[in-house]
Design a protein around this motif. Structure first.
Motif: not given
Length: 194
Positions: A103-119
Motif C-alpha cells: 500500500a506504500s508503493g513498494y515493489s513485489d520484489d522489495f516486499v519479498s526481500e523484507v518478508v524473507d529478512i523478517l522471517k
C-alpha cells in the motif's frame, strides 16, 4: 531512505505499533509496548549496523507488528505450543507487513526481500537476516532479559542465553560483550559463555 514509499511505510508501521493496548514505562511516560520495542530495535540497528539497507530497516520496523493480536495463551503450554504460536505469528506478521508495504508503493520484489529478512529465512544466505537476528538478540539482552529472569532457575537462564548467543554473528557477540547489563544478567551471560 527518504523515498515516498519509505516515509509512507514507516508512518503506517508506527501507527500500527501505537495501537498496542499494552503499555510500558519509559522514563516517566507510558508508551505502547511494541512501539517502544521498535524504537529500541531501530536505535540498536543504527548503532550496530549504521549502513543498514532500506529492506533491513523496514524489517526492523515490522519485527513485532501486531504481535499483541495473537496471544501466546491461545496455544498449548510447552515447547510444541510455543513453536505453533511462533510459526503462526511469523506468517501473520509477514502478511500484515506485506500489505502495508504494498500500500506504500513498494515493489513485489522489495516486499519479498523484507518478508524473507523478517522471517529470517535462510540466514546463511541473507546477510540482512543475520543482522536483524543480531539486533533482536542484543535488544533482548539489554532491555528484556532482566525482567524475563524473574522466577526462572539459573540453569534454564543459562540455556536461554546460550541459545540466544548461538543465533548471533561474531560481530553481534562483540557488541553483546560491550553491553552495560545489570549485574544479575551479566552473571548469567558470563556463566553461559564459560
Amino acid at each position: 531512505m527518504n523515498s515516498i514509499s519509505f516515509q509512507k511505510a514507516t508512518a503506517s508501521l508506527k501507527a500500527a505499533h501505537l495501537q498496542d493496548p499494552n503499555n510500558e514505562l519509559e522514563g516517566s511516560k507510558l508508551v505502547p509496548a511494541e512501539w517502544l520495542y521498535t524504537q529500541r530495535l531501530l536505535d540498536c540497528l543504527r548503532q550496530v549496523y549504521p549502513d543498514a539497507s532500506e529492506a533491513l530497516t523496514i524489517a526492523a520496523y515490522c519485527q513485532h507488528l501486531y504481535r499483541w493480536e495473537i496471544k501466546r495463551t491461545e496455544y498449548p503450554e510447552g515447547r510444541i505450543g510455543y513453536y505453533q504460536w511462533r510459526n503462526y505469528l511469523g506468517d501473520y506478521q509477514a502478511g500484515k507487513a506485506a500489505a502495508i508495504l504494498q500500500a506504500s508503493g513498494y515493489s513485489d520484489d522489495f516486499v519479498s526481500e523484507v518478508v524473507d529478512i523478517l522471517k529470517k529465512l535462510n540466514i546463511p544466505r541473507l546477510d540482512d537476516a543475520q543482522k536483524l537476528e543480531d539486533v533482536v538478540c542484543l535488544v533482548f539482552l539489554e532491555h528484556y532479559m532482566q525482567d524475563f529472569m524473574q522466577g526462572k532457575p539459573a540453569a534454564q537462564l543459562v540455556q536461554i542465553v546460550q541459545k540466544t548467543w548461538n543465533k548471533m554473528s561474531d560481530h553481534g557477540h562483540h557488541v553483546a560483550l560491550q553491553l552495560n547489563l545489570p549485574e544479575s544478567t551479566h552473571r548469567i551471560v558470563i556463566r553461559a559463555l564459560g
